[in-house]
Motif scaffolding. Sequence first.
Motif, short mmCIF file in Angstrom:
data_model
loop_
_atom_site.label_atom_id
_atom_site.label_comp_id
_atom_site.label_asym_id
_atom_site.label_seq_id
_atom_site.Cartn_x
_atom_site.Cartn_y
_atom_site.Cartn_z
N ALA A 145 0.86 -1.18 0.00
CA ALA A 145 0.00 0.00 0.00
C ALA A 145 0.90 1.23 0.00
O ALA A 145 2.07 1.15 0.38
N PRO A 146 0.37 2.38 -0.42
CA PRO A 146 1.18 3.61 -0.36
C PRO A 146 1.73 3.82 1.05
O PRO A 146 1.02 3.69 2.04
N GLY A 147 3.03 4.07 1.13
CA GLY A 147 3.69 4.26 2.42
C GLY A 147 4.10 2.96 3.10
O GLY A 147 4.67 2.98 4.18
N GLY A 148 3.82 1.82 2.46
CA GLY A 148 4.15 0.51 3.04
C GLY A 148 5.64 0.22 2.98
O GLY A 148 6.40 0.89 2.29
N THR A 149 6.06 -0.83 3.71
CA THR A 149 7.47 -1.18 3.80
C THR A 149 7.68 -2.66 3.44
O THR A 149 6.97 -3.52 3.93
N LEU A 150 8.68 -2.92 2.62
CA LEU A 150 9.10 -4.27 2.27
C LEU A 150 10.44 -4.51 2.93
O LEU A 150 11.37 -3.70 2.78
N VAL A 151 10.56 -5.59 3.69
CA VAL A 151 11.83 -5.97 4.32
C VAL A 151 12.16 -7.38 3.86
O VAL A 151 11.35 -8.30 4.00
N VAL A 152 13.36 -7.55 3.29
CA VAL A 152 13.83 -8.86 2.84
C VAL A 152 15.12 -9.17 3.59
O VAL A 152 16.03 -8.34 3.63
N VAL A 153 15.19 -10.35 4.18
CA VAL A 153 16.42 -10.85 4.78
C VAL A 153 16.95 -11.91 3.83
O VAL A 153 16.25 -12.88 3.53
N GLY A 154 18.13 -11.68 3.32
CA GLY A 154 18.70 -12.59 2.34
C GLY A 154 19.92 -13.31 2.87
O GLY A 154 20.59 -12.86 3.78
N SER A 155 20.17 -14.45 2.25
CA SER A 155 21.32 -15.26 2.61
C SER A 155 21.92 -15.81 1.33
O SER A 155 21.34 -16.68 0.70
N CYS A 156 23.05 -15.27 0.95
CA CYS A 156 23.70 -15.73 -0.27
C CYS A 156 25.18 -15.46 -0.16
O CYS A 156 25.61 -14.30 -0.13
N ARG A 157 25.98 -16.48 -0.09
CA ARG A 157 27.42 -16.30 0.08
C ARG A 157 28.08 -15.66 -1.12
O ARG A 157 29.11 -15.03 -1.00
N GLU A 158 27.47 -15.83 -2.31
CA GLU A 158 28.10 -15.33 -3.53
C GLU A 158 27.80 -13.86 -3.81
O GLU A 158 28.40 -13.28 -4.70
N ALA A 159 26.86 -13.25 -3.10
CA ALA A 159 26.46 -11.87 -3.41
C ALA A 159 26.89 -10.92 -2.31
O ALA A 159 26.64 -11.16 -1.14
N THR A 160 27.52 -9.83 -2.71
CA THR A 160 27.85 -8.77 -1.76
C THR A 160 26.65 -7.82 -1.70
O THR A 160 25.83 -7.79 -2.62
N PRO A 161 26.55 -7.01 -0.65
CA PRO A 161 25.46 -6.03 -0.61
C PRO A 161 25.46 -5.10 -1.83
O PRO A 161 24.40 -4.73 -2.33
N ALA A 162 26.64 -4.75 -2.33
CA ALA A 162 26.71 -3.89 -3.51
C ALA A 162 26.09 -4.59 -4.72
O ALA A 162 25.39 -3.96 -5.53
N GLU A 163 26.32 -5.89 -4.87
CA GLU A 163 25.74 -6.64 -5.98
C GLU A 163 24.22 -6.73 -5.83
O GLU A 163 23.49 -6.61 -6.82
N VAL A 164 23.75 -6.93 -4.62
CA VAL A 164 22.31 -6.98 -4.38
C VAL A 164 21.69 -5.63 -4.74
O VAL A 164 20.68 -5.55 -5.44
N ARG A 165 22.31 -4.56 -4.27
CA ARG A 165 21.83 -3.20 -4.55
C ARG A 165 21.72 -2.97 -6.05
O ARG A 165 20.71 -2.44 -6.54
N GLU A 166 22.74 -3.37 -6.78
CA GLU A 166 22.76 -3.18 -8.23
C GLU A 166 21.66 -3.99 -8.90
O GLU A 166 21.01 -3.52 -9.83
#
Length: 84
Positions: free
Chosen positions: A32-53
């Motif tokens: 909904a407008p103003g709503g929040t999505l939170v994802v907790v991820g687990s992946c040894r091969e991905a850095t936060p920068a790669e996820v961001r991209e």
Amino acid sequence: MHPAVADALDRWNAAHPWSHNDRYARWRDALAPGGTLVVVGSCREATPAEVRECVARVLPGARVRRRLFWRWTLVHRASAAGVR
């Protein structure tokens, strides 16, 4: 899930983040407008920068942070006006 009905969604993603952009788009569209999505991820091969991209096109402005070991979190807030 019907579009734009959830004020908050929390998800766990144990696979490569770049293989799930369609999933992120569905979750984004369910907020909904103003709503929040939170994802907790687990992946040894991905850095936060790669996820961001990888999610930048689908979730512009999402905040990705590195957590303990190979975990990361992604937080995306839907615009209050409902613009995606």
